[in-house]
Write an enzyme that holds these catalytic residues in place. Structure first.
Site, PDB file in Angstrom:
ATOM      1  CB  ALA A  63      27.695 -43.130   6.813  1.00 51.07           C
ATOM      2  CD  GLU A 111      22.089 -36.812   5.737  1.00 50.80           C
ATOM      3  OE1 GLU A 111      21.247 -36.966   6.738  1.00 50.80           O
ATOM      4  OE2 GLU A 111      23.310 -37.455   6.026  1.00 50.80           O
TER       5      GLU A 111
END
Length: 259
Positions: A63, A111
């Site tokens: 992120a 992820e």
């Protein structure tokens, strides 16, 4: 398609390509574009298999921490939900999906890779869930998909320590399925995906549903799901064509046009 995410289709294989230099950090816009790409790959009949690819240098570094650091609780909750939903859309693409991993797949990047059915990586890659080192935890599947893939003890090792894992260890843990030379990553991922481009699309969809959904329920209900999906395939052209071809020509000779 999008500024940071595109879907490129050639001969039945759709490549969802991330392009947000330098490390494909997952921000709000890229997250939304991933969702759009997943929907398009799901809906397009000319896409029979999918590759997730971040380019030659890195898959995804996680992120965008600079963007996230100043967010309020409501803002981060909204972003987390959006990212989780986007990755769920990729995981639920009813076609074979392979992640082609170069450089790094860290945090949200790992992820994302975990949503694929298969992961091929360069022998120089590093993967990990380093969120604990930022005082948080994985928030888009890292504690759940990873534990289901490698087991709870190994997942806790990676999540609790936040350590980076090299390709050879990731392969032995089962995070990766194939390790190749860095220059061969996309080629190997394409080879894996291309074998399904003219395969029995309806049966492949049923197989993916049976495995993925079966893991989320008890064995009895999972077996019922499998049996129902098996029987339903007798209403498809895939089944008629595949069995007719087997009887007439032997195994491995059929071509399929099912959608």
């Amino acid at each position: 398609m999008g500024e940071f995410v595109t879907l490129e289709v050639e001969d039945g294989v759709g490549t969802i390509r991330l392009n947000r230099p330098p490390v494909n950090a997952l921000n709000a816009q890229l997250t939304a574009e991933l969702a759009d790409a997943a929907r398009e790959a799901t809906d397009r009949d000319d896409v029979r298999a999918v590759i997730l690819y971040g380019g030659e240098k890195t898959f995804a570094g996680g992120a965008d921490i600079k963007e996230m650091a100043t967010r309020t609780y409501p803002e981060i909750s909204k972003f987390g939900t959006a990212l989780t939903n986007s990755l769920a859309l990729i995981a639920s693409i009813p076609k074979p999906v392979v992640a082609a991993i170069t450089g790094y797949a860290l945090g949200g990047g790992l992820e994302l890779a975990l949503t694929a059915d298969w992961r091929v990586a360069g022998d120089n890659v590093k993967v990990g869930q380093p969120e604990i080192q930022l005082g948080v935890i994985p928030g888009a599947g890292g504690t759940q998909r990873l534990a289901r893939l490698v087991g709870p003890s190994k997942a806790k090792d990676l999540v609790f320590t936040g350590r980076f894992v090299k390709a050879d260890e990731a392969l032995s843990l089962g995070i990766l399925d194939r390790v190749v030379a860095p220059d061969d990553v996309y080629t190997e991922a394409h080879r894996w995906a291309a074998q399904f481009a003219h395969g029995p699309a309806v049966a492949l969809r049923a197989a993916k549903t049976a495995i993925d959904s079966g893991l989320d329920t008890d064995l009895g209900n999972a077996l019922k799901l499998e049996s129902n999906l098996f029987a339903a395939l007798w209403a498809t052209e895939d089944q008629k064509n595949g069995m007719k071809s087997f009887i007439e020509n032997g195994p491995g000779k059929a071509t399929f046009e099912g959608k």
